[in-house]
Design a protein around this motif. Sequence first.
Motif, PDB file in Angstrom:
ATOM      1  N   PHE A  69       0.828  -1.197   0.000  1.00 55.03           N
ATOM      2  CA  PHE A  69       0.000   0.000   0.000  1.00 55.03           C
ATOM      3  C   PHE A  69       0.867   1.254   0.000  1.00 55.03           C
ATOM      4  N   ALA A  73       0.925   4.038  -2.878  1.00 50.98           N
ATOM      5  CA  ALA A  73       0.561   5.410  -2.543  1.00 50.98           C
ATOM      6  C   ALA A  73       1.659   6.388  -2.947  1.00 50.98           C
ATOM      7  N   GLY A  77       0.914   9.169  -5.677  1.00 55.97           N
ATOM      8  CA  GLY A  77       1.021  10.567  -5.291  1.00 55.97           C
ATOM      9  C   GLY A  77       1.950  11.352  -6.198  1.00 55.97           C
ATOM     10  N   GLY A 134      -3.139   1.219  -2.771  1.00 60.82           N
ATOM     11  CA  GLY A 134      -2.386   2.398  -2.348  1.00 60.82           C
ATOM     12  C   GLY A 134      -2.339   3.417  -3.474  1.00 60.82           C
ATOM     13  N   ASN A 137      -5.819   5.030  -3.768  1.00 56.36           N
ATOM     14  CA  ASN A 137      -6.070   6.000  -2.702  1.00 56.36           C
ATOM     15  C   ASN A 137      -5.283   7.291  -2.905  1.00 56.36           C
ATOM     16  N   ALA A 138      -4.042   7.166  -3.360  1.00 56.17           N
ATOM     17  CA  ALA A 138      -3.238   8.366  -3.601  1.00 56.17           C
ATOM     18  C   ALA A 138      -3.818   9.178  -4.757  1.00 56.17           C
TER      19      ALA A 138
END
Length: 222
Positions: A69, A73, A77, A134, A137-138
Amino acid sequence: MELPVSRRWAVGALLALTMATGVIDAVCYLRLGKVFVANMTGNIVFLGVSLSPGTGFSIAGSLVALAGFVIGAAVGGRLGRRFRGSPRRWLGLAFGVESAVLLVIAALVLVGVLDGAGPVLVKVFVGVLGVCFGFQNATILVLSPPDLTTTVLTRTLTGLVADGVLGGGKDAKIHRRLGSVVAIFAGAGVGALLLRVSFSGTLLFAVVLVASAGLVFVLAPD
């Protein structure tokens, strides 16, 4: 990053991603060693509980999911910020890649790669799924949608109650927040039920949800 499509289309896409989260976490908990790959709050709780012998939770499995994750992420990001100026192309590519990885995993399950697999191979699957979510979500964090994180519901539930009638407020976002709760609940429920029929089919259902979200961000009107 600004929404590249109208708010209504964006909400629909984000709810589809939220449902996919429920599906995949149901799969991982029930078939891949009682671990989450999207809900890191629950996963860290499992990691703490696993310190007590005989609980049935795996320290290694939780650590692998967490590590995957974090990697996903970090990549999501950085790429999300790099392509902030092209949100339609970026979101379509991001969710296209995620759905492609999930499709490969579904195909491997279909051909029996996990049948009788040892703990190391299972953890590889967990790690890859952790990277996927991950990354998701980022990507959503860079998009910054209000009350639709696609994973974490504690804040959503708090806002639903505290800002609503029960908390003495007049929340205009109640439908969106409630939709998020229902989506992850439905995803987990459908995922658990589909697992009784087909492991690979359950994963394919998640592929359809993620791919549909990607297509919305590419093709829907702004």
